[in-house]
Design an enzyme around this catalytic site. Structure first.
Site, short mmCIF file in Angstrom:
data_model
loop_
_atom_site.label_atom_id
_atom_site.label_comp_id
_atom_site.label_asym_id
_atom_site.label_seq_id
_atom_site.Cartn_x
_atom_site.Cartn_y
_atom_site.Cartn_z
N SER A 1 0.85 -1.19 0.00
CA SER A 1 0.00 0.00 0.00
C SER A 1 0.89 1.24 0.00
O SER A 1 1.86 1.32 0.75
CB SER A 1 -0.94 0.00 1.21
N LEU A 2 0.52 2.21 -0.84
CA LEU A 2 1.33 3.41 -1.05
C LEU A 2 0.57 4.68 -0.72
O LEU A 2 0.86 5.75 -1.26
CB LEU A 2 1.82 3.45 -2.50
N GLY A 3 -0.44 4.58 0.14
CA GLY A 3 -1.19 5.76 0.54
C GLY A 3 -1.94 6.37 -0.64
O GLY A 3 -2.59 5.67 -1.42
N ALA A 4 -1.82 7.67 -0.78
CA ALA A 4 -2.53 8.37 -1.85
C ALA A 4 -2.05 7.98 -3.24
O ALA A 4 -2.73 8.26 -4.23
CB ALA A 4 -2.38 9.89 -1.66
N GLY B 1 -1.74 4.89 -4.20
CA GLY B 1 -2.36 3.63 -4.59
C GLY B 1 -1.66 2.42 -4.02
O GLY B 1 -1.35 2.37 -2.83
N GLY C 1 -5.14 1.69 5.49
CA GLY C 1 -4.45 0.43 5.21
C GLY C 1 -5.25 -0.77 5.67
O GLY C 1 -5.31 -1.80 4.98
N ASP C 2 -5.88 -0.65 6.83
CA ASP C 2 -6.73 -1.75 7.33
C ASP C 2 -7.95 -1.93 6.44
O ASP C 2 -8.39 -3.06 6.20
CB ASP C 2 -7.16 -1.45 8.76
#
Length: 314
Positions: free
Chosen positions: A224-227, A229, A257-258
């Site tokens: 996961s890379l936040g904003a 994607g 993330g969850d």
């Protein structure tokens, strides 16, 4: 009997989220809003799964008034609590969000000290719950007094029952768990960099580290890379994909993330292919960021966002 997703949160918490305009250390502030929820990463996963219409049971350790609050809140969210009750008090974790800057400051308690008899009771409960589980998610940190190898043990037990495991952890528990070959591991960029032992500054760096992590045990790695994607790396020959979310106004990224783990788990039990799994995970994480709450997504919003997530081979 209908099967369920089993979420594991060994270090459950009461999560208290404050919205504090102009928050800064050393000052006196008045919160514009306060929310208290059954927290810990796995409980966030459980709440989102329930919102998505998936049957879910949640297990881990719960102690004292905080532990009772956690279990009561899960019931209200449509989750079946299957916690092992222990002496001491479950932890409380605090998040302070400044809506003017978007900066989030977190303060986390360690949790109660547990003993070998607590771990033995949990293992017995876990074995019983595996009999009805079609998928297990294991999330978060290991509480004091519990060996870091515990996730490795839980994955091995699930594999012996032919139950797939989605793991979201970091540090030594993650390193130990990879040997047991979980089905999917979901690190964020910082967690993957910690495992790789070097900064991951470019997408190529992230992709190389994710492929290396996959060879260490898991079948799939979702970063996961936040904003920005997410990246999904599959077994040799399966390929890799990036997902780019639509640009949205983020109100509160805590729990995104969850929420992505929940979207992934939901997609797995519904038989989605890799690209749609990735799309569902990123849509859930994005939907969470658009809400003021934590892991409180709107299924209709997830569906709308999923249509706007761009997924492409890497």
């Amino acid at each position: 009997m209908e099967r369920y997703v089993l979420t594991v949160t060994l270090n459950a918490a009461v999560d208290v989220a404050y919205t504090v305009p102009g928050f800064s250390p050393g000052g006196i502030h008045v919160a514009a809003a306060v929310r208290r929820v059954a927290g810990g990463k796995g409980n966030n996963v459980a709440r989102v799964l329930a919102r998505l219409g998936v049957r879910v049971a949640a297990t881990g350790f719960a102690g004292g008034a905080a532990g009772r609050f956690i279990q009561d809140e899960l019931r209200r969210a449509g989750v079946v609590p299957e916690y092992v009750e222990v002496a001491g008090e479950s932890r409380t974790c605090y998040a302070f969000t400044d809506p003017e800057t978007g900066v989030v400051t977190e303060l986390r308690e360690r949790g109660p000290e547990l003993g070998p008899e607590d771990v033995a009771r949990f293992k017995a409960r876990y074995d019983r719950l595996l009999a009805g589980a079609e998928l297990v998610t294991i999330s978060g940190s290991v509480p004091p007094g519990v060996e870091p190898e515990i996730y490795r043990y839980l994955i091995e037990r699930a594999r012996s029952c032919q139950v797939r495991v989605v793991l979201d952890s970091s540090g030594q528990p993650l390193r130990e768990a990879l040997v047991a070959r979980p089905y999917v591991v979901k690190p964020n960029r910082a967690e993957l960099a910690g495992w790789a032992g070097r900064p991951l500054e470019t997408e190529a760096d992230v992709l190389e580290a994710a492929r290396r992590m996959r060879t260490a045990g898991p079948e799939w790695v979702l970063v996961s890379l936040g904003a920005d994607g997410a990246l999904l790396v599959g077994p040799d020959g399966a390929g890799a994909w990036r997902a780019v979310p639509p640009q949205v106004a983020a109100l509160n990224p805590v729990g995104s993330g969850d929420s992505a783990v929940a979207g992934l788990a939901c997609g797995l039990v519904r038989g989605l292919g890799p690209e749609e799994l990735l799309r569902q995970a990123v849509a859930c994480g994005t939907a969470n960021a658009r809400t003021a709450g934590v892991a409180d997504v709107d299924p209709a919003e997830v569906e709308r966002l999923a249509r706007r997530v761009r997924v492409e081979p890497v």
